[in-house]
Write an enzyme that holds these catalytic residues in place. Structure first.
Site, PDB file in Angstrom:
ATOM      1  N   GLU A 140       1.039  -1.360  -0.228  1.00 51.39           N
ATOM      2  CA  GLU A 140      -0.174   0.320   0.055  1.00 51.39           C
ATOM      3  C   GLU A 140       1.002   1.326  -0.027  1.00 51.39           C
ATOM      4  OE1 GLU A 140      -3.112  -0.188  -0.897  1.00 51.39           O
ATOM      5  OE2 GLU A 140      -3.544  -2.402   0.286  1.00 51.39           O
TER       6      GLU A 140
ATOM      7  N   ASN B 265      -7.508   2.610  -5.257  1.00 47.04           N
ATOM      8  CA  ASN B 265      -7.413   1.463  -5.723  1.00 47.04           C
ATOM      9  C   ASN B 265      -6.840   0.945  -7.574  1.00 47.04           C
ATOM     10  OD1 ASN B 265      -9.656   0.666  -4.345  1.00 47.04           O
ATOM     11  ND2 ASN B 265     -11.393   2.175  -5.612  1.00 47.04           N
TER      12      ASN B 265
ATOM     13  N   HIS C 168      -7.862  -7.451  -5.946  1.00 48.85           N
ATOM     14  CA  HIS C 168      -8.714  -8.000  -5.834  1.00 48.85           C
ATOM     15  C   HIS C 168      -9.593  -9.367  -6.583  1.00 48.85           C
ATOM     16  CE1 HIS C 168     -11.034  -4.708  -3.988  1.00 48.85           C
ATOM     17  NE2 HIS C 168      -9.012  -5.077  -2.787  1.00 48.85           N
TER      18      HIS C 168
ATOM     19  N   HIS D  20      -5.717  -2.008  -7.155  1.00 44.69           N
ATOM     20  CA  HIS D  20      -6.806  -3.316  -6.659  1.00 44.69           C
ATOM     21  C   HIS D  20      -7.825  -4.284  -6.938  1.00 44.69           C
ATOM     22  CE1 HIS D  20      -4.501  -1.087  -3.297  1.00 44.69           C
ATOM     23  NE2 HIS D  20      -5.929  -1.521  -2.636  1.00 44.69           N
TER      24      HIS D  20
HETATM   25  N1  NAD Z   1     -10.572  -0.251   4.978  1.00 41.54           N
HETATM   26  C1  NAD Z   1     -10.410  -0.312   4.038  1.00 41.54           C
HETATM   27  O1  NAD Z   1      -9.891   1.190   3.004  1.00 41.54           O
HETATM   28  C2  NAD Z   1      -9.564  -1.387   3.631  1.00 41.54           C
HETATM   29  C3  NAD Z   1      -7.692  -0.823   3.215  1.00 41.54           C
HETATM   30  C4  NAD Z   1      -6.989  -1.740   3.186  1.00 41.54           C
HETATM   31  C5  NAD Z   1      -6.750  -2.699   3.397  1.00 41.54           C
HETATM   32  N2  NAD Z   1      -7.846  -3.805   4.006  1.00 41.54           N
HETATM   33  C6  NAD Z   1      -8.538  -4.453   4.432  1.00 41.54           C
HETATM   34  O2  NAD Z   1      -7.433  -5.144   5.619  1.00 41.54           O
HETATM   35  C7  NAD Z   1      -7.338  -6.172   5.346  1.00 41.54           C
HETATM   36  C8  NAD Z   1      -5.968  -6.950   5.488  1.00 41.54           C
HETATM   37  O3  NAD Z   1      -5.100  -6.051   6.794  1.00 41.54           O
HETATM   38  P1  NAD Z   1      -3.514  -7.066   7.306  1.00 41.54           P
HETATM   39  O4  NAD Z   1      -2.401  -6.569   6.709  1.00 41.54           O
HETATM   40  O5  NAD Z   1      -3.201  -5.587   8.401  1.00 41.54           O
HETATM   41  O6  NAD Z   1      -4.572  -8.001   7.614  1.00 41.54           O
HETATM   42  P2  NAD Z   1      -4.900  -8.639   9.571  1.00 41.54           P
HETATM   43  O7  NAD Z   1      -5.741  -7.825   9.909  1.00 41.54           O
HETATM   44  O8  NAD Z   1      -5.183  -9.910   9.237  1.00 41.54           O
HETATM   45  O9  NAD Z   1      -3.710  -8.950   9.977  1.00 41.54           O
HETATM   46  C9  NAD Z   1      -2.287  -9.239   8.868  1.00 41.54           C
HETATM   47  C10 NAD Z   1      -1.751 -10.593  10.381  1.00 41.54           C
HETATM   48  O10 NAD Z   1      -0.477  -9.854  10.816  1.00 41.54           O
HETATM   49  C11 NAD Z   1      -1.304 -10.109  12.449  1.00 41.54           C
HETATM   50  N3  NAD Z   1      -0.289  -8.889  13.316  1.00 41.54           N
HETATM   51  C12 NAD Z   1      -1.578  -7.640  13.082  1.00 41.54           C
HETATM   52  N4  NAD Z   1      -0.734  -7.123  14.181  1.00 41.54           N
HETATM   53  C13 NAD Z   1       0.641  -7.574  14.792  1.00 41.54           C
HETATM   54  C14 NAD Z   1       1.250  -7.143  15.271  1.00 41.54           C
HETATM   55  N5  NAD Z   1       1.274  -5.430  15.879  1.00 41.54           N
HETATM   56  N6  NAD Z   1       1.951  -7.836  15.651  1.00 41.54           N
HETATM   57  C15 NAD Z   1       2.189  -9.282  15.093  1.00 41.54           C
HETATM   58  N7  NAD Z   1       1.418  -9.943  14.325  1.00 41.54           N
HETATM   59  C16 NAD Z   1       0.191  -8.904  13.579  1.00 41.54           C
HETATM   60  C17 NAD Z   1      -2.306 -10.225  12.528  1.00 41.54           C
HETATM   61  O11 NAD Z   1      -2.746 -11.781  13.572  1.00 41.54           O
HETATM   62  C18 NAD Z   1      -2.391 -10.996  11.269  1.00 41.54           C
HETATM   63  O12 NAD Z   1      -1.729 -12.502  11.215  1.00 41.54           O
HETATM   64  C19 NAD Z   1      -7.879  -7.316   4.249  1.00 41.54           C
HETATM   65  O13 NAD Z   1      -9.392  -7.738   4.535  1.00 41.54           O
HETATM   66  C20 NAD Z   1      -8.215  -5.610   3.217  1.00 41.54           C
HETATM   67  O14 NAD Z   1      -9.805  -5.837   2.487  1.00 41.54           O
HETATM   68  C21 NAD Z   1      -9.758  -2.230   4.229  1.00 41.54           C
END
Ligand code: NAD
Length: 363
Positions: free
Chosen positions: A187, A246, A253, A249
């Protein structure tokens, strides 16, 4: 030291993203000023709970008499109707009040799910984000998109719901696994491509070095937050400029969809998608080539599951994206680095070629 980046969505909707280290006292001060109730609900990622839960609970108990910890199982499958339902039931049975805040602590999964729970219970209770993954810090915690997945596609159920504040405490990154740094970096690379290409060089130095939340990372995170805030402020409901976020994206996706959620991380899929979108842009004559992404390919390749190879199915999955109108796939492309635009794609043969090119980088 911490910085506050203000987000002004409308005259009435304004909040701060506080970026820094060890933000406990800022959090307690904010809650004491803002909330008069005695309770807070903390939706926390299972793994983050194991690593940081007792500190988070201790921090919250300095501002609230009752801290109710609600664990969210780790992984994308938690962005589901059943998980949403479970938490909504708990809150309602618990007697949640309109003024009771919900703090979402974790990565994008917990933030998106927690945000949607906060948006839907009693038509909205106050939401606070405490992102703990790199991706959540630079992207998902900012801008108010909340939601869950549906079997027909990702993020198809949800709401725009702005938090009251975001506490981006980079100390959480101490425990983040290498693969999650790489995932979140996609990102940041996106912001480099659509807004500030100097970030490419900064990231290249950082990724060659050890991954830890030191000052240079804090600078890149702050710059990423600034870019996202700037775009979201101009277009909170994604009617225009926000669509630039996006970039990569629509391709990404489709990859996530075909791989099965959780097999390929969001960031990995977006990284492949950005290469496809850059290739597509270059074929239309724009002066961009994907060598900017080359220094990062090996990091993604090392950790990525095998990519789907069925380009026809990937294109079909793109057509299912909620942003598709009249069968025309809207792609974010680049005029040049730092200058995105929307392209209504009807040239499916160039789309196919772009997929083939991007996928070939990872074989
Ligand atoms: N709302 C939005 O605007 C937006 C934008 C981009 C992505 N997303 C969404 O975000 C999600 C992906 O987010 P992600 O990559 O953070 O995934 P996630 O929330 O699954 O976290 C990734 C991993 O990191 C671990 N983790 C998190 N913080 C940690 C820490 N401090 N120490 C150790 N482990 C830690 C979690 O347990 C998990 O295993 C997707 O569902 C995507 O669709 C939303």
């Amino acid at each position: 030291m911490s910085d506050i980046i203000d987000v002004q969505i409308s005259q009435l909707q304004k909040y701060g993203v506080i970026v820094g280290e060890n933000l406990d006292s800022s959090f307690v001060r904010f809650c004491n000023n803002r909330f008069s109730g005695d309770r807070i609900y903390v939706m926390i990622d299972e793994k983050v709970n194991r690593l940081h839960g007792s500190n988070v609970e201790k921090m919250c108990s300095k501002a609230f008499e009752r801290v109710m910890m609600l664990e969210v199982p780790e992984g994308e499958t938690s962005k589901s109707m059943s998980e949403w339902n479970k938490h909504v039931n708990t809150l309602l049975e618990e007697g949640v009040e309109r003024s009771t805040p919900l703090l979402a602590v974790g990565g994008g999964v917990t933030g998106d799910l927690g945000g949607f729970v906060a948006a839907s219970v009693l038509r909205g209770i106050p939401l606070l984000h405490m992102p703990t993954s790199l991706l959540a810090m630079v992207d998902s915690s900012i801008g108010g998109k909340t939601g869950i997945n549906h079997e027909t596609g990702k993020n198809l159920i949800g709401a725009f719901y702005q938090p009251d504040a975001v506490f981006t405490d980079i100390s959480f990154l101490e425990t983040l696994e290498h693969a999650e740094w790489i995932t979140g970096m996609a990102e940041i690379l996106k912001y480099a491509a659509i807004d500030n290409p100097t970030i490419f060089d900064k990231l290249q130095t950082l990724v060659d070095d050890s991954l830890s939340p030191k000052d240079q990372w804090q600078n890149v995170i702050r710059e990423s937050v600034r870019i996202k805030v700037d775009i979201v402020q101009q277009d909170a409901l994604e009617a225009g400029k926000r669509a630039y976020l996006n970039f990569g994206h629509t391709f990404g996706h489709a990859l996530e969809n075909l791989s099965g959620y959780g097999e390929l991380s969001h960031g990995e899929a977006v990284f492949v998608g950005m290469i496809a979108a850059t290739y597509f842009s270059a074929q239309l004559g724009h002066p961009v080539d994907d060598t900017r992404f080359a220094p990062f390919i090996s990091s993604y390749k090392q950790q990525m599951a095998t990519l789907p190879e069925e380009v026809d199915q990937l294109i079909n999955a793109m057509k299912l994206d909620k942003k598709v109108k009249n069968n025309t796939i809207r792609l974010v492309l680049l005029n040049e680095w730092g200058s995105p635009y929307i392209h209504e794609c009807t040239d499916y043969s160039l789309l196919q070629e772009s997929w083939e090119y991007a996928l070939s980088q990872f074989n």
